[in-house]
Design a protein around this motif. Structure first.
Motif, PDB file in Angstrom:
ATOM      1  N   GLY A  97      40.758  30.423   3.901  1.00 45.74           N
ATOM      2  CA  GLY A  97      39.208  29.204   3.460  1.00 45.74           C
ATOM      3  C   GLY A  97      38.477  29.471   2.400  1.00 45.74           C
ATOM      4  O   GLY A  97      37.330  28.869   2.406  1.00 45.74           O
ATOM      5  N   LYS A  98      38.562  31.375   2.089  1.00 46.76           N
ATOM      6  CA  LYS A  98      37.452  31.833   1.147  1.00 46.76           C
ATOM      7  C   LYS A  98      37.743  31.465  -0.277  1.00 46.76           C
ATOM      8  O   LYS A  98      39.134  31.323  -0.319  1.00 46.76           O
ATOM      9  N   SER A  99      36.953  32.032  -0.986  1.00 50.30           N
ATOM     10  CA  SER A  99      37.762  32.199  -2.002  1.00 50.30           C
ATOM     11  C   SER A  99      38.453  33.286  -2.745  1.00 50.30           C
ATOM     12  O   SER A  99      37.142  34.252  -2.320  1.00 50.30           O
ATOM     13  N   VAL A 100      40.315  33.495  -3.027  1.00 46.58           N
ATOM     14  CA  VAL A 100      40.028  34.424  -3.651  1.00 46.58           C
ATOM     15  C   VAL A 100      40.108  34.563  -5.020  1.00 46.58           C
ATOM     16  O   VAL A 100      41.760  33.507  -5.155  1.00 46.58           O
ATOM     17  N   ALA A 101      40.044  35.486  -6.048  1.00 46.44           N
ATOM     18  CA  ALA A 101      40.338  35.811  -6.800  1.00 46.44           C
ATOM     19  C   ALA A 101      41.704  36.457  -7.356  1.00 46.44           C
ATOM     20  O   ALA A 101      41.937  37.627  -6.861  1.00 46.44           O
ATOM     21  N   VAL A 102      42.642  35.937  -8.231  1.00 46.26           N
ATOM     22  CA  VAL A 102      43.845  36.216  -8.590  1.00 46.26           C
ATOM     23  C   VAL A 102      44.099  36.066 -10.161  1.00 46.26           C
ATOM     24  O   VAL A 102      43.216  34.957 -10.439  1.00 46.26           O
ATOM     25  N   THR A 136      37.873  38.668 -13.071  1.00 48.64           N
ATOM     26  CA  THR A 136      37.683  39.532 -11.688  1.00 48.64           C
ATOM     27  C   THR A 136      35.674  40.203 -10.959  1.00 48.64           C
ATOM     28  O   THR A 136      34.836  39.323 -10.030  1.00 48.64           O
ATOM     29  N   VAL A 137      35.781  40.807 -12.163  1.00 47.12           N
ATOM     30  CA  VAL A 137      34.024  41.521 -11.994  1.00 47.12           C
ATOM     31  C   VAL A 137      33.301  40.287 -11.931  1.00 47.12           C
ATOM     32  O   VAL A 137      32.116  40.721 -11.335  1.00 47.12           O
ATOM     33  N   ALA A 138      33.302  39.651 -13.094  1.00 41.70           N
ATOM     34  CA  ALA A 138      32.403  38.610 -13.307  1.00 41.70           C
ATOM     35  C   ALA A 138      32.150  37.204 -12.501  1.00 41.70           C
ATOM     36  O   ALA A 138      30.678  37.292 -12.216  1.00 41.70           O
TER      37      ALA A 138
END
Length: 226
Positions: A97-102, A136-138
């Motif tokens: 349910g959390k935001s995950v960058a891919v 992703t860093v941003a």
């Protein structure tokens, strides 16, 4: 650009193997592939997806050297989550349910997350956000994501900025059996390989030497990118 090629350059591994190498920064495997096919790169690093697809469509590509012996991806967390305790299942469940960058859906980065959920028998999934590398860093710095499936370089950049770091590293956290990971590899064209067999042999040897250097515990701190 591969972390391993940076180490090989900085530690003189290329020089020791009689190679003159110019490193060219690229952000994604797709960009590396495009640059190589256009002739501006001789060898390009990346996870297999775009290269295998291009090869299936007729491009004469060859995988020549693995730059990692384990999956290239880690689970990275922002400051709020990075120090959370618990076993692998508990930490994986925290992603739900959390935001995950891919890097993209159906890509090696989100396959890694899906595998973790399946391996520890957790239903559901995160909220995927398309990012990758500098994006992703941003996203972390802007507070847009909680987690990411990305590389050690990104984790180290976040740690240096005081904004997070490695959350799950399956190379050290005992990841489940049944998944060898998406290794980063170096690819080249058949044209370059046929025209430069000796240089390619020395490059493969240099990547093997670099892997050995990185895995040496005495070099652990020196091998961390700054």
């Amino acid at each position: 650009m591969s972390f391993y090629s940076q180490v090989a350059d900085e530690q003189g591994v290329f020089k020791d193997n009689d190679l003159q190498v110019k490193l060219v920064p690229v952000q994604t495997s797709a960009q590396a592939l495009s640059a190589m096919l256009s002739g501006s790169l001789d060898l390009a690093p990346g996870t297999p997806d775009p290269f295998v697809l291009a090869k299936a469509k007729g491009s004469d590509l060859r995988a020549v050297a693995a730059t990692t012996q384990e999956t290239v991806f880690q689970i990275i967390a922002g400051s709020k989550h990075v120090d959370a305790g618990g076993d692998l299942k508990a930490r994986t469940e925290a992603l739900k349910g959390k935001s995950v960058a891919v890097y993209g859906r159906g890509n090696a980065s989100d396959r890694f997350v899906d595998f973790l959920f399946d391996a520890v028998d957790i239903t559901g999934e995160p909220v995927y956000v398309i990012a990758g590398a500098s994006k992703t860093v941003a996203a972390f710095l802007a507070g847009k994501v909680d987690f990411a499936s990305d590389t050690v370089q990104v984790a180290n950049l976040l740690e240096a900025a005081g904004k997070g770091g490695t959350y799950i590293n399956c190379a050290t956290d005992g990841y489940p059996t049944g998944y060898e990971g998406d290794k980063q590899m170096y690819w080249t064209t058949g044209k370059f390989a046929d025209a430069n067999p000796e240089a390619l042999r020395r490059f493969i040897k240099a990547m093997d030497d670099t892997q050995e250097w990185v895995q040496d515990a005495a070099n652990e701190e020196r091998s961390s990118p700054t």
